[in-house]
Design a protein around this motif. Sequence first.
Motif, PDB file in Angstrom:
ATOM      1  N   GLU A 278       0.819  -1.214   0.000  1.00  0.00           N
ATOM      2  CA  GLU A 278       0.000   0.000   0.000  1.00  0.00           C
ATOM      3  C   GLU A 278       0.849   1.258   0.000  1.00  0.00           C
ATOM      4  N   VAL A 279       1.878   1.287   0.815  1.00  0.00           N
ATOM      5  CA  VAL A 279       2.720   2.487   0.900  1.00  0.00           C
ATOM      6  C   VAL A 279       3.500   2.692  -0.391  1.00  0.00           C
ATOM      7  N   SER A 280       4.042   1.609  -0.957  1.00  0.00           N
ATOM      8  CA  SER A 280       4.767   1.730  -2.220  1.00  0.00           C
ATOM      9  C   SER A 280       3.858   2.231  -3.327  1.00  0.00           C
ATOM     10  N   ARG A 281       2.594   1.834  -3.280  1.00  0.00           N
ATOM     11  CA  ARG A 281       1.646   2.248  -4.316  1.00  0.00           C
ATOM     12  C   ARG A 281       1.487   3.766  -4.334  1.00  0.00           C
ATOM     13  N   TRP A 282       1.647   4.403  -3.177  1.00  0.00           N
ATOM     14  CA  TRP A 282       1.440   5.849  -3.097  1.00  0.00           C
ATOM     15  C   TRP A 282       2.743   6.654  -3.080  1.00  0.00           C
ATOM     16  N   LEU A 283       3.797   6.108  -2.494  1.00  0.00           N
ATOM     17  CA  LEU A 283       4.993   6.914  -2.251  1.00  0.00           C
ATOM     18  C   LEU A 283       6.202   6.524  -3.082  1.00  0.00           C
ATOM     19  N   TYR A 284       6.136   5.402  -3.790  1.00  0.00           N
ATOM     20  CA  TYR A 284       7.289   4.944  -4.550  1.00  0.00           C
ATOM     21  C   TYR A 284       6.831   4.493  -5.934  1.00  0.00           C
ATOM     22  N   ALA A 285       7.667   4.724  -6.938  1.00  0.00           N
ATOM     23  CA  ALA A 285       7.305   4.349  -8.311  1.00  0.00           C
ATOM     24  C   ALA A 285       8.412   3.526  -8.941  1.00  0.00           C
ATOM     25  N   THR A 286       8.018   2.623  -9.816  1.00  0.00           N
ATOM     26  CA  THR A 286       8.979   1.828 -10.573  1.00  0.00           C
ATOM     27  C   THR A 286       9.359   2.563 -11.853  1.00  0.00           C
ATOM     28  N   ASP A 287      10.364   2.031 -12.540  1.00  0.00           N
ATOM     29  CA  ASP A 287      10.765   2.634 -13.813  1.00  0.00           C
ATOM     30  C   ASP A 287       9.628   2.579 -14.834  1.00  0.00           C
ATOM     31  N   PHE A 288       8.866   1.474 -14.840  1.00  0.00           N
ATOM     32  CA  PHE A 288       7.738   1.353 -15.774  1.00  0.00           C
ATOM     33  C   PHE A 288       6.754   2.502 -15.567  1.00  0.00           C
ATOM     34  N   GLU A 289       6.471   2.815 -14.312  1.00  0.00           N
ATOM     35  CA  GLU A 289       5.507   3.877 -14.019  1.00  0.00           C
ATOM     36  C   GLU A 289       6.049   5.241 -14.426  1.00  0.00           C
ATOM     37  N   PHE A 290       7.311   5.487 -14.148  1.00  0.00           N
ATOM     38  CA  PHE A 290       7.905   6.767 -14.552  1.00  0.00           C
ATOM     39  C   PHE A 290       7.889   6.937 -16.063  1.00  0.00           C
ATOM     40  N   TRP A 291       8.232   5.886 -16.790  1.00  0.00           N
ATOM     41  CA  TRP A 291       8.294   5.991 -18.248  1.00  0.00           C
ATOM     42  C   TRP A 291       6.912   6.098 -18.884  1.00  0.00           C
ATOM     43  N   HIS A 292       5.872   5.878 -18.109  1.00  0.00           N
ATOM     44  CA  HIS A 292       4.514   6.119 -18.582  1.00  0.00           C
ATOM     45  C   HIS A 292       3.922   7.385 -17.968  1.00  0.00           C
ATOM     46  N   GLY A 293       4.776   8.202 -17.348  1.00  0.00           N
ATOM     47  CA  GLY A 293       4.327   9.470 -16.790  1.00  0.00           C
ATOM     48  C   GLY A 293       3.470   9.335 -15.556  1.00  0.00           C
ATOM     49  N   GLU A 294       3.611   8.241 -14.825  1.00  0.00           N
ATOM     50  CA  GLU A 294       2.769   7.987 -13.657  1.00  0.00           C
ATOM     51  C   GLU A 294       3.547   8.229 -12.358  1.00  0.00           C
ATOM     52  N   LYS A 295       2.837   8.675 -11.332  1.00  0.00           N
ATOM     53  CA  LYS A 295       3.371   8.814  -9.969  1.00  0.00           C
ATOM     54  C   LYS A 295       4.657   9.639  -9.920  1.00  0.00           C
ATOM     55  N   LEU A 296       4.680  10.730 -10.670  1.00  0.00           N
ATOM     56  CA  LEU A 296       5.880  11.560 -10.688  1.00  0.00           C
ATOM     57  C   LEU A 296       6.145  12.203  -9.329  1.00  0.00           C
TER      58      LEU A 296
END
Length: 279
Positions: free
Chosen positions: A43-61
């Motif tokens: 749960e905490v990672s879902r809100w406070l940490y992002a993977t490379d996949f998410e960054f490269w899709h413009g998510e959770k910046l």
Amino acid sequence: MEAIEQPGSQETVVQAKVFPSITLALLVLSVACTWLWKAFPGEVSRWLYATDFEFWHGEKLWSLFTSLFLHVDFLHLAFNCYWVWRLGRVLEQEVSRPQYAALILVTTLFGSLAEFAVSAQTGAGMSGMLYGLFGYMLVERGRRPVFRRVLDSNTIALLLGWLVLCFWLTHRRSMPVANFAHVGGLVAGMLCGFAASGRKFRKVALAGLCGMLLGCVAPLFWAPWHDNWHYVQALDALKMHIKRSFQGPGFSGVLSPAPAAARMDGPGGGGSQNPAEGL
């Protein structure tokens, strides 16, 4: 109240002490978020940490900033909290609150971006910001006596020595450390110090910050030196092909995307939910 001696004169200036509320908030949030991360990692990672996949899709910046509050273990947390308290509360008394908050945000951002450019992870912890505070105070200690008292020669040698030692420990695979978060924060903090000092190369420092920002932001969009970036491009192309096949005439089958297990995690590909440590 505190009496501060002005360099080159016998005069003293009486300065009101400022309660280090921002520094204290950083420590409290780091302790709370780290505890929650250990108790509810998904749960905490879902809100406070992002993977490379998410960054490269413009998510959770926003996690470029919020990964600041996550620490790998108690020793990591305690070490960072000690140094942030030791440096941050002094710095918070010397500069305005908006300046201090801006310095925290800028050094955190550059630390995360620099680490992501190299390892495809932001790392975790306050160390990038901490080295940013250190870099700022290192530049400004020449004209701020209180900084010289906090950053004596032994402290400077210790922090710079730890910076180098962490590279060696990572190379030996003894301890994974977000080394380029340290370097990115340190350089950004020093440039902020030069920009704020009013020296003749202030424009050069601001230009350096702008150039560093452009260079560090680019890997959020284009990073062919990372294996996972190529995987993301291939997967996106596959999804687009499937979408067009559905829309086009004579479609007779569906192409299945590659399974999630095919993703390459680890030091070469990034994307792990177990980020490298900070300081």
